[in-house]
Design an enzyme around this catalytic site. Structure first.
Site, PDB file in Angstrom:
ATOM      1  N   LEU A   1       7.035 -41.477 -16.720  1.00 14.66           N
ATOM      2  CA  LEU A   1       7.285 -41.899 -15.336  1.00 14.66           C
ATOM      3  C   LEU A   1       6.069 -42.491 -14.628  1.00 14.66           C
ATOM      4  O   LEU A   1       6.224 -43.108 -13.577  1.00 14.66           O
ATOM      5  CB  LEU A   1       7.781 -40.689 -14.522  1.00 14.66           C
ATOM      6  CG  LEU A   1       9.091 -40.063 -15.006  1.00 14.66           C
ATOM      7  CD1 LEU A   1       9.403 -38.804 -14.188  1.00 14.66           C
ATOM      8  CD2 LEU A   1      10.237 -41.055 -14.884  1.00 14.66           C
ATOM      9  N   SER A   2       4.868 -42.286 -15.186  1.00 16.60           N
ATOM     10  CA  SER A   2       3.664 -42.627 -14.415  1.00 16.60           C
ATOM     11  C   SER A   2       2.943 -43.840 -14.979  1.00 16.60           C
ATOM     12  O   SER A   2       2.036 -43.700 -15.819  1.00 16.60           O
ATOM     13  CB  SER A   2       2.710 -41.432 -14.383  1.00 16.60           C
ATOM     14  OG  SER A   2       3.068 -40.545 -13.372  1.00 16.60           O
TER      15      SER A   2
ATOM     16  N   SER B   1       1.073 -40.460 -20.203  1.00 14.47           N
ATOM     17  CA  SER B   1       2.489 -40.417 -19.802  1.00 14.47           C
ATOM     18  C   SER B   1       3.259 -41.539 -20.489  1.00 14.47           C
ATOM     19  O   SER B   1       4.353 -41.328 -21.030  1.00 14.47           O
ATOM     20  CB  SER B   1       2.597 -40.516 -18.278  1.00 14.47           C
ATOM     21  OG  SER B   1       3.860 -40.955 -17.863  1.00 14.47           O
TER      22      SER B   1
ATOM     23  N   GLU C   1      -3.048 -38.645  -2.744  1.00 16.42           N
ATOM     24  CA  GLU C   1      -2.768 -37.856  -3.953  1.00 16.42           C
ATOM     25  C   GLU C   1      -3.571 -36.561  -3.977  1.00 16.42           C
ATOM     26  O   GLU C   1      -3.744 -35.933  -5.023  1.00 16.42           O
ATOM     27  CB  GLU C   1      -3.016 -38.712  -5.200  1.00 16.42           C
ATOM     28  CG  GLU C   1      -2.212 -40.010  -5.206  1.00 16.42           C
ATOM     29  CD  GLU C   1      -0.945 -40.005  -6.074  1.00 16.42           C
ATOM     30  OE1 GLU C   1      -0.908 -39.301  -7.080  1.00 16.42           O
ATOM     31  OE2 GLU C   1       0.015 -40.737  -5.713  1.00 16.42           O
TER      32      GLU C   1
ATOM     33  N   HIS D   1      -6.482 -41.213 -11.263  1.00 19.43           N
ATOM     34  CA  HIS D   1      -7.075 -40.409 -10.190  1.00 19.43           C
ATOM     35  C   HIS D   1      -8.579 -40.329 -10.460  1.00 19.43           C
ATOM     36  O   HIS D   1      -9.003 -40.334 -11.616  1.00 19.43           O
ATOM     37  CB  HIS D   1      -6.531 -38.972 -10.193  1.00 19.43           C
ATOM     38  CG  HIS D   1      -5.102 -38.845  -9.755  1.00 19.43           C
ATOM     39  ND1 HIS D   1      -4.188 -38.041 -10.399  1.00 19.43           N
ATOM     40  CD2 HIS D   1      -4.430 -39.399  -8.715  1.00 19.43           C
ATOM     41  CE1 HIS D   1      -3.021 -38.101  -9.778  1.00 19.43           C
ATOM     42  NE2 HIS D   1      -3.140 -38.930  -8.755  1.00 19.43           N
TER      43      HIS D   1
ATOM     44  N   ASP E   1     -10.351 -37.769 -10.484  1.00 18.83           N
ATOM     45  CA  ASP E   1     -10.732 -36.593 -11.280  1.00 18.83           C
ATOM     46  C   ASP E   1     -10.587 -36.814 -12.781  1.00 18.83           C
ATOM     47  O   ASP E   1     -10.830 -35.909 -13.573  1.00 18.83           O
ATOM     48  CB  ASP E   1     -10.010 -35.320 -10.803  1.00 18.83           C
ATOM     49  CG  ASP E   1      -8.512 -35.303 -11.093  1.00 18.83           C
ATOM     50  OD1 ASP E   1      -7.988 -36.260 -11.689  1.00 18.83           O
ATOM     51  OD2 ASP E   1      -7.860 -34.302 -10.717  1.00 18.83           O
TER      52      ASP E   1
ATOM     53  N   CYS F   1      -6.506 -31.036 -13.410  1.00 16.42           N
ATOM     54  CA  CYS F   1      -5.247 -31.429 -12.747  1.00 16.42           C
ATOM     55  C   CYS F   1      -4.397 -30.219 -12.433  1.00 16.42           C
ATOM     56  O   CYS F   1      -3.658 -30.206 -11.454  1.00 16.42           O
ATOM     57  CB  CYS F   1      -4.402 -32.326 -13.651  1.00 16.42           C
ATOM     58  SG  CYS F   1      -5.165 -33.862 -14.100  1.00 16.42           S
TER      59      CYS F   1
HETATM   60  O1  SUG Z   1       0.733 -38.036 -11.519  1.00 17.00           O
HETATM   61  N1  SUG Z   1       1.760 -37.138 -14.768  1.00 17.00           N
HETATM   62  C1  SUG Z   1       0.937 -36.873 -13.599  1.00 17.00           C
HETATM   63  C2  SUG Z   1      -0.396 -36.318 -14.026  1.00 17.00           C
HETATM   64  C3  SUG Z   1      -1.212 -35.836 -12.855  1.00 17.00           C
HETATM   65  C4  SUG Z   1      -2.591 -35.481 -13.208  1.00 17.00           C
HETATM   66  N2  SUG Z   1      -3.302 -35.021 -12.072  1.00 17.00           N
HETATM   67  C5  SUG Z   1      -4.599 -35.252 -11.807  1.00 17.00           C
HETATM   68  N3  SUG Z   1      -5.288 -36.191 -12.423  1.00 17.00           N
HETATM   69  N4  SUG Z   1      -5.155 -34.585 -10.870  1.00 17.00           N
HETATM   70  C6  SUG Z   1       0.757 -38.139 -12.752  1.00 17.00           C
HETATM   71  O2  SUG Z   1       0.607 -39.215 -13.321  1.00 17.00           O
HETATM   72  C7  SUG Z   1       3.843 -37.725 -15.905  1.00 17.00           C
HETATM   73  C8  SUG Z   1       5.310 -37.373 -15.821  1.00 17.00           C
HETATM   74  C9  SUG Z   1       6.164 -38.006 -16.876  1.00 17.00           C
HETATM   75  O3  SUG Z   1       5.846 -39.101 -17.332  1.00 17.00           O
HETATM   76  O4  SUG Z   1       7.196 -37.392 -17.252  1.00 17.00           O
HETATM   77  C10 SUG Z   1       3.074 -37.391 -14.644  1.00 17.00           C
HETATM   78  O5  SUG Z   1       3.636 -37.356 -13.570  1.00 17.00           O
END
Ligand code: SUG
Length: 417
Positions: A21-22, A28, A163, A231, A233, A348
């Protein structure tokens, strides 16, 4: 009042899955459609919390959100049974596990009113994350309900993407001292979105009553975002006097470093050169998506994912740093592979709050015994596997809903249902 670092980890929800989704988050995209293992994922997260407890750190939790988010689907005039698969995946995502995106936190010594401020992140860039904030806010309001100690704010208006703590760092000579807050925003990321907007960061700094002289806004390098650092981080982390970052983390690092040097007594900058660890290796291994912490023994410790040990250039850098007596004195390795496959490393998974633990609702704090109870619920109720084409199967939906109910009952937070 004894201020301490408390790390609140998001418990991996029973609907954890790989839906791709990302965009801009390479893991992802790479793992889209793979079979996920929610039970193993949640147990890995609990083991990471145990490792933090073993270091002598104070540990908290956030609970998985209600999934599928039937209310959100209802606002879109559909249901989990009837929604097209893409929408259903957005409603089933367990993405609230990444607590670094829950909120931005300014500890009490930084705020003019002497309270710890938290602004829930609007997460408006990604549809599956944009509906997290009400479920997060409900938990923040309970966990940090002591209005003498905390001020919990709603989201910044969605015109501006926010975020949360993933794009925010704090430097201070010690956690309990007045700090310098660094807000990292993105302007451009090539093919990928810059998720954190400057206007959102500025609004948060105003809400949190920060001293403008001790607040720094710095642009994330477009090259880092384009390389998959969705991000900040993913390429930088800070703790007390130490800023640890990749050479290519910031658009213009010199003014940032000189201001930190002026404002933070004993400021130490640890940079990893691109020649030693290329950006691609840093992003794949999540070297910087580590928890940089000071346990009670005072040894600055970096908690890295096992992928960092598996990446030769990264591990060579770590060994060299430890041998050279750099500011990072100890490295701990944790296995969070299920979360990593969605782009979520150790940092994360946690929201760092500096506060007096006695002012936090104790249901959000854990010790070994509570983690054991939570582990029992996970073993009994979390699905072993989820195939991405099974997200709408009625039995799966039922199991996911029942699993969360069992957990909320176990931690005595059933009112969040
Ligand atoms: O927002 N992955 C999250 C990962 C977040 C990581 N957080 C930090 N870096 N602080 C995002 O991209 C993937 C979901 C999916 O593909 O099913 C996802 O939302």
């Amino acid at each position: 009042m004894a201020l301490k670092e408390i790390n609140f980890d998001g418990i991996v929800g029973p609907s954890h899955n790989y839906a791709g989704l990302s965009v801009g988050n390479l893991a992802s995209t790479r793992n889209a459609g793979h079979v996920s293992r929610p039970r193993a994922a949640a147990l890995q997260g609990l083991d990471k919390m145990r490792a933090n407890l073993a270091l002598g750190l104070t540990q908290g939790i956030f609970l998985p959100h209600r999934r599928p988010n039937r209310g959100w689907l209802g606002d879109l005039a559909t249901t989990i049974e009837r929604a097209d698969p893409a929408l259903a995946a957005n409603a089933m995502s367990a993405s609230a596990m990444w607590a670094a995106n829950a909120a931005t936190v300014s500890p009490a010594p930084d705020a003019a009113d002497g309270r710890c401020h938290l602004t829930v992140a609007n997460l408006r860039t990604m549809p599956h994350r944009s509906h997290e904030w009400p479920g997060t806010l409900a938990q923040l309001e309970v966990a940090f309900g002591d209005a003498g100690a905390f001020a919990v704010h709603g989201p910044v208006p969605p015109a501006f993407g926010d975020e949360g703590a993933a794009n925010h760092m704090r430097l201070a000579s010690a956690h309990g001292e007045a700090g310098v807050e660094l807000f990292v925003y993105g302007v451009s990321g090539g093919a990928f979105p810059a998720r954190q907007h400057l206007e959102a960061s500025r609004a948060i700094a105003r809400r949190h009553l920060l001293d403008p002289e001790r607040t720094i806004f710095v642009e994330q390098s477009p090259e880092a975002i384009a390389a998959g650092a969705f991000h900040n981080d993913v390429v930088a982390v800070a703790n007390e006097r130490v800023l640890f970052a990749h050479e290519k983390a910031f658009a213009d690092r010199e003014p940032l470093l000189s201001r930190c040097g002026e404002l933070v007594p004993g400021f130490e900058y640890v940079e990893v050169a691109d020649a030693d660890v290329p950006l691609a290796d840093a992003i794949r291994s999540y070297l910087f998506n580590a928890q940089l912490v000071t346990p009670p023994d005072g040894q600055t410790t970096l908690i890295v994912p096992s992928e960092a040990r598996d990446t030769p250039a990264v591990w060579a850098w770590i060994e060299g740093h430890l041998a050279g007596n750099g500011p990072i004195r100890r490295v701990e390795v944790v296995n969070v592979r299920e979360s990593m496959a969605n782009g979520g490393g150790p940092a994360c998974l946690r929201l760092r709050v500096v506060a007096d633990p006695a002012s936090v609702d104790p249901r959000f704090l854990v010790d070994e015994a509570r983690l054991d109870h939570i582990g029992e619920v996970v073993r009994a109720h979390w699905p072993e596997e989820i195939h991405s084409d099974a997200l709408q199967a009625p039995a799966m939906v039922r199991d996911v809903e029942a699993a969360r109910t069992a957990l909320l009952d176990c931690v005595n937070l059933g009112q969040l249902l």
